[in-house]
Design an enzyme around this catalytic site. Structure first.
Site, PDB file in Angstrom:
ATOM      1  CG  ASP A  28      -0.290  -0.082   2.241  1.00  0.00           C
ATOM      2  OD1 ASP A  28       0.569  -0.598   2.541  1.00  0.00           O
ATOM      3  OD2 ASP A  28      -0.927   0.508   3.752  1.00  0.00           O
ATOM      4  CD  GLU A  51       7.976  -8.487  -0.408  1.00  0.00           C
ATOM      5  OE1 GLU A  51       6.977  -7.654  -0.540  1.00  0.00           O
ATOM      6  OE2 GLU A  51       7.997  -9.708   0.054  1.00  0.00           O
ATOM      7  CG  HIS A 114      -0.020  -1.088   7.839  1.00  0.00           C
ATOM      8  ND1 HIS A 114      -0.656   0.279   8.002  1.00  0.00           N
ATOM      9  CD2 HIS A 114       0.342  -1.357   6.796  1.00  0.00           C
ATOM     10  CE1 HIS A 114      -0.740   0.362   6.518  1.00  0.00           C
ATOM     11  NE2 HIS A 114      -0.065  -0.467   5.834  1.00  0.00           N
ATOM     12  N   GLY A 406      26.809 -16.891  -2.483  1.00  0.00           N
ATOM     13  CA  GLY A 406      26.339 -18.226  -2.298  1.00  0.00           C
ATOM     14  C   GLY A 406      25.094 -18.446  -1.724  1.00  0.00           C
ATOM     15  CG  ASP A 433      16.894 -32.338  -4.739  1.00  0.00           C
ATOM     16  OD1 ASP A 433      18.132 -31.824  -4.447  1.00  0.00           O
ATOM     17  OD2 ASP A 433      16.859 -33.343  -4.173  1.00  0.00           O
ATOM     18  CG  ASN A 460      21.781 -33.981  -5.613  1.00  0.00           C
ATOM     19  OD1 ASN A 460      20.937 -33.112  -4.934  1.00  0.00           O
ATOM     20  ND2 ASN A 460      22.906 -33.393  -6.199  1.00  0.00           N
ATOM     21  N   GLY A 462      18.331 -34.197  -1.794  1.00  0.00           N
ATOM     22  CA  GLY A 462      18.881 -33.162  -0.410  1.00  0.00           C
ATOM     23  C   GLY A 462      20.059 -32.543  -0.820  1.00  0.00           C
TER      24      GLY A 462
END
Length: 550
Positions: A28, A51, A114, A406, A433, A460, A462
């Site tokens: 807003d 964002e 807010h 990284g 993944d 792979n 994980g």
């Protein structure tokens, strides 16, 4: 609405410096400004899923266009983007971060609004951003023109993010259009440049062998065309580090490979470490790209060219921009470089592996064959980036990686930003993944905008890069299993995407043959062994484990 406003002035200046798209999320406190964005004839609004992804997308756009812009709302929005903006700061990307803020009246009255901390202090978040911006400003109706020009010029000069706080009433305040174009003030110290030339000349004249090592800051300074002309004029051995891979032409005679300290191919390491003189251009030796600071570079034999200053051996030459220094060195190379090509060696080849099993080595061989001139390749900071280090990129291809900051998951929204910046080029995204689960929402945005990247999702099971560092079987390196090939359809009801799941090398190559000219988003889930990693990553993770265990 006023005929011309502060918001219009800001948009005009953004467009002037090469920005055609504004990434972000509405809130807003920025909605009225967004009306001006929508009405702008040449600058388009690009809404993202959140964002953080918008900041990553702006970073990817800046890598392809040289500069980008990001719009968030006060507090909750800008803090969500903070990680992405910090990455742009670390890796020298000029991202213009605009934050829509409550009106000046509300701020002056200390109202408990807010998206604030409820203490009436509206400066908390600006102070946070001062650590990851080279300039910040609170725009007012009186200072807007001067401050907008100042911070944009600062971003372009220093190649890093800037922050503009734009209150709702300020955005709507009247302001005259800019009369004169933005101009970057010359920053070359002529005396220092002459002294630099005088110091470099005898070093290069006496050298029997000279090599060039370039890194990412040469890309940020836009020096690829000059460097390519140099290497065409004067053949000599050259290499890059992973962070700047693709800044030099890898198909050109003289390319010696990707330098990674002790983890380099022996021929690459010999060229860079044993030449009489090394010309290092835009280089920063960080831990992950040097296998834990194992570079063996002799300072007394190095000419080090930075963004805004140079060093020869131990002597510093400040206030010399990279372009000016390279022009001097290029001329000296024309005079003294006839014999430098004697040091040229053949670049290392990927190990040839013939196997039906889909493993890291067969995957990267297939990627090498799949790439074509002009591709934009993004490899996330896991097994993907370290596998990509061994590629020999085709002419005009670019590799976008983030090995210093990284932040895993960065490349998926960055690919969206890159495709937005260069819609005519094929974008190839290689992501694990675990990384993809952080930012996968932007698949829906890609589909909304009709983009057609090729995405290789390395499944792979994980966080394999973390398993290689520590805790190979610990549950903190596990992730929830997803049905990856159905995700595009779930994330866009009008999805025209195509998906495959491959478990054998022959399947992968068959799919690749269909993707030479992709007409829609293509996701290929590549199932790989959990503990299989590229050779370079094995060296790097061993070094990181040792350093972390001190």
């Amino acid at each position: 609405m006023n005929s011309y406003t502060v918001g219009d002035y800001l948009l005009a200046r953004l467009n002037e410096i090469g920005i055609d798209h504004l990434f972000g999320v509405p809130g807003d406190y920025n909605l009225q400004f967004l009306d001006h964005v929508i009405d702008h004839p040449r600058l388009a609004w690009v809404g993202c899923a959140n964002e953080l992804n918008a900041a990553y997308a702006a970073d990817g756009y800046a890598r392809c266009r040289g500069v980008a812009a990001l719009l968030t709302t006060f507090g909750v929005g800008e803090l969500s983007a903070l990680n992405g903006v910090a990455g742009s700061y670390a890796e020298y990307l000029p991202v213009i971060h605009i934050v829509g803020a409550p009106s000046q009246t509300s701020q002056n009255n200390g109202e408990l609004l807010h998206h604030t901390l409820g203490d009436g202090d509206f400066g908390h978040f600006l102070r946070m951003h001062q650590e990851i911006a080279v300039a910040t400003t609170v725009l007012t109706a009186d200072n807007a023109a001067a401050e907008i020009d100042r911070v944009l010029l600062c971003a372009l000069t220093k190649r890093r993010p800037v922050y503009l706080l734009l209150a709702t009433n300020v955005a709507e305040s009247p302001l005259s259009p800019p009369l004169d174009p933005l101009t970057l003030a010359p920053e070359t110290d002529r005396e220092q440049l002459a002294a630099f030339a005088d110091a470099a000349e005898p070093l290069l004249a006496a050298a029997g062998s000279v090599a060039m090592l370039a890194d990412f800051l040469a890309d940020r300074a836009g020096q690829q065309p000059l460097l390519q002309r140099w290497l065409t004029d004067i053949p000599m051995p050259f290499a890059t580090l992973l962070m700047g891979k693709s800044v030099l032409p890898e198909t050109q005679y003289g390319f010696a490979g990707t330098y990674a300290g002790s983890s380099s191919a022996e021929s690459t390491r010999a060229v860079i470490e044993q030449s009489d003189v090394l010309i290092a251009i835009g280089v920063k030796y960080t831990d992950t790209i040097t296998a834990g600071f194992t570079q063996n570079i002799t300072r007394s034999r190095t000419i080090d060219v930075g963004l805004h200053g140079c060093r020869i051996a131990e002597r510093e030459f400040p206030r010399i921009p990279m372009a000016a220094a390279l022009a001097v060195l290029h001329q000296l190379a024309r005079q003294h470089g006839r014999g430098w090509q004697r040091g040229i060696v053949a670049p290392p080849e990927m190990d040839s592996v013939s196997s039906d099993s889909l493993i890291q080595s067969t995957f990267w061989l297939a990627i090498q064959d799949f790439l074509r001139p002009g591709d934009i390749v993004l490899a996330d900071q896991g097994t993907a980036a370290f596998g990509a280090a061994a590629l020999r990129l085709p002419e005009g291809a670019r590799l976008l990686v983030q090995p210093l900051w990284g932040s895993i998951g960065y490349t998926l929204p960055a690919a969206f930003g890159a495709q937005t910046a260069q819609p005519q080029q094929r974008v190839v995204l290689i992501i694990g993944d675990g990384s993809a689960q952080l930012t996968v929402q932007e698949l829906g945005t890609m589909l909304r905008d009709g983009q057609n990247p090729v995405i290789f999702l390395l499944n792979n099971d994980g966080y394999t890069v973390e398993r290689a560092i520590h805790g190979a079987q610990q549950r903190y390196n596990d992730i929830a299993p997803w049905d990856w090939t159905r995700l595009p359809q779930a994330l866009n009801v009008d999805s025209q995407a195509q998906s495959w799941r491959v478990t054998q090398t022959v399947q992968l190559r068959e799919v690749m043959a269909l993707l030479e000219e992709p007409s829609r988003l293509s996701l290929v889930e590549v199932v790989l062994p959990q503990q299989d990693i590229p050779p370079l990553l094995a060296s790097v993770t061993q070094a990181l484990h040792q350093r972390n265990s001190r």
